[in-house]
Design a protein around this motif. Sequence first.
Motif, PDB file in Angstrom:
ATOM      1  N   TRP A  72       0.831  -1.204   0.000  1.00  0.00           N
ATOM      2  CA  TRP A  72       0.000   0.000   0.000  1.00  0.00           C
ATOM      3  C   TRP A  72       0.873   1.264   0.000  1.00  0.00           C
ATOM      4  O   TRP A  72       0.609   2.216  -0.735  1.00  0.00           O
ATOM      5  N   GLU A  73       1.928   1.245   0.804  1.00  0.00           N
ATOM      6  CA  GLU A  73       2.832   2.402   0.844  1.00  0.00           C
ATOM      7  C   GLU A  73       3.525   2.603  -0.507  1.00  0.00           C
ATOM      8  O   GLU A  73       3.687   3.725  -0.981  1.00  0.00           O
ATOM      9  N   LYS A  74       3.896   1.496  -1.136  1.00  0.00           N
ATOM     10  CA  LYS A  74       4.549   1.569  -2.445  1.00  0.00           C
ATOM     11  C   LYS A  74       3.606   2.160  -3.494  1.00  0.00           C
ATOM     12  O   LYS A  74       3.977   3.059  -4.265  1.00  0.00           O
ATOM     13  N   VAL A  75       2.361   1.687  -3.523  1.00  0.00           N
ATOM     14  CA  VAL A  75       1.434   2.140  -4.552  1.00  0.00           C
ATOM     15  C   VAL A  75       0.982   3.578  -4.301  1.00  0.00           C
ATOM     16  O   VAL A  75       0.662   4.310  -5.242  1.00  0.00           O
ATOM     17  N   GLN A  76       0.974   3.998  -3.050  1.00  0.00           N
ATOM     18  CA  GLN A  76       0.636   5.393  -2.754  1.00  0.00           C
ATOM     19  C   GLN A  76       1.655   6.351  -3.382  1.00  0.00           C
ATOM     20  O   GLN A  76       1.305   7.459  -3.793  1.00  0.00           O
ATOM     21  N   GLN A  77       2.887   5.899  -3.441  1.00  0.00           N
ATOM     22  CA  GLN A  77       3.945   6.728  -4.031  1.00  0.00           C
ATOM     23  C   GLN A  77       3.905   6.702  -5.558  1.00  0.00           C
ATOM     24  O   GLN A  77       4.238   7.684  -6.212  1.00  0.00           O
ATOM     25  N   GLU A  78       3.468   5.580  -6.118  1.00  0.00           N
ATOM     26  CA  GLU A  78       3.544   5.392  -7.567  1.00  0.00           C
ATOM     27  C   GLU A  78       2.280   5.799  -8.332  1.00  0.00           C
ATOM     28  O   GLU A  78       2.355   6.194  -9.497  1.00  0.00           O
ATOM     29  N   ALA A  79       1.107   5.687  -7.702  1.00  0.00           N
ATOM     30  CA  ALA A  79      -0.151   5.901  -8.414  1.00  0.00           C
ATOM     31  C   ALA A  79      -0.334   7.358  -8.821  1.00  0.00           C
ATOM     32  O   ALA A  79      -0.066   8.276  -8.043  1.00  0.00           O
TER      33      ALA A  79
END
Length: 428
Positions: A400-407
């Motif tokens: 979730w933390e990763k996708v928050q940065q990438e989305a």
Amino acid sequence: MQTYEEAHGWLTELTAFGVRPGLDRVRMMLEGIGSPERRLKSIHVGGTNGKGSTAAFLKEPMKEAGLVCGTFTSPYVYEFRERIAVNGEPISEEDFLKSAQAVRPIAESIAKTPFGPPTEFEVLTVIAAHYFASTAFPDLVIWEVGLGGRLDSTNAMHPMISVITNVGHDHQAILGDSIEEIAREKAGIIKSGVPVITCDTNPEVLAILKEAAEEARTRLYRLEHEFHVVGAEAHAAGWTFSFRSNLNHMEDVTISMLGRHQTKNAAAALMVFRYLMLYYTLPVEEEHIREGLKKASWIGRLDYRETTPPLLLDGAHNKEGMESLAEALKDHFSGRPLHLIVGMTKEKDPAVLLEPLKSLPIQSVTTVSFDFFRAAEAEEVAEKSPIPETQALPDWQAAWEKVQQEAAPGDLVVAAGSLYFISEAAKD
């Protein structure tokens, strides 16, 4: 046992006995506490997918009509006691303890017989029956099949009507490898004189259900035969459709659940209501049904959340569930870039499970593990994923933390897979 924690702990210990399909132990326990199931009016809901949603479509209209509706469902999302509920409110710790205290001596006496110790699900089923019949006194109870049907402990109940939502590939190690074998297990809930409703349209499945219904000398109501979904249209917050059947019609029905398949589950509920209203004078009016269907929701099933970025939770844990998810994404979120986070159990094949999602505009796929003894390792799922550049991370929080940065703005995050994984994501 003097506390809820002790009662829950005792039940948890029974998971060591695993899944042992059969009705002898549960029937002995029910008889030992006075056959509470015979004092309950019931609806039995089986099938591979859609059981919980169908239960919700049944529960809410009854609440609107002022009826008290008990539910026995699985698994839970936030709290174990959700599995036994009345009008959506989980059983209290005090009432759970009281019913567990009544059941435990019988369960332990059966454990000393050649039948062996009852399983956790068997004991929980009997606790639910005791609670409904001796404490809650609901007007009606909806029993959701745990696994299969024929040998599932809920099959010890005596319903007024049964539903088999559909038959798909799940639990093959127990139910059989072919759709026909699984269908026969699901058809095992069909009882003499108890009508059954199904949304399955597979001719091979319908032939098996028809044969079982004829042997039981009862009626089979089939989607696209005895009842129909007509003119289904998707909108931002659900669907509108018309219901036609050989018992009655209802125009312009609105539901707030996403996914085309939910129109079928709602239609099954409508067929149940029409039957019970006609043959059992169930005091539910059309206005109650319309309002209840609109209010019905089911946590973790195409469950849209306005987070940053937006998140869609879906417990699609088999091939048919993933196909429904892919169809729903096309209907409700067409063209939006997707970030997929997947957690699945060890017995699933990622190559088969994720195949229906390959044609979608997926920007990233991340596999994770989760806190469940059958959870698959993230790396193993990633290696077998049919979607290129699938990555593995240790858990939901990291993904979730990763996708928050990438989305990017306008992207949608989809968390899908085991309901035990969805439970973790829903709590965050």
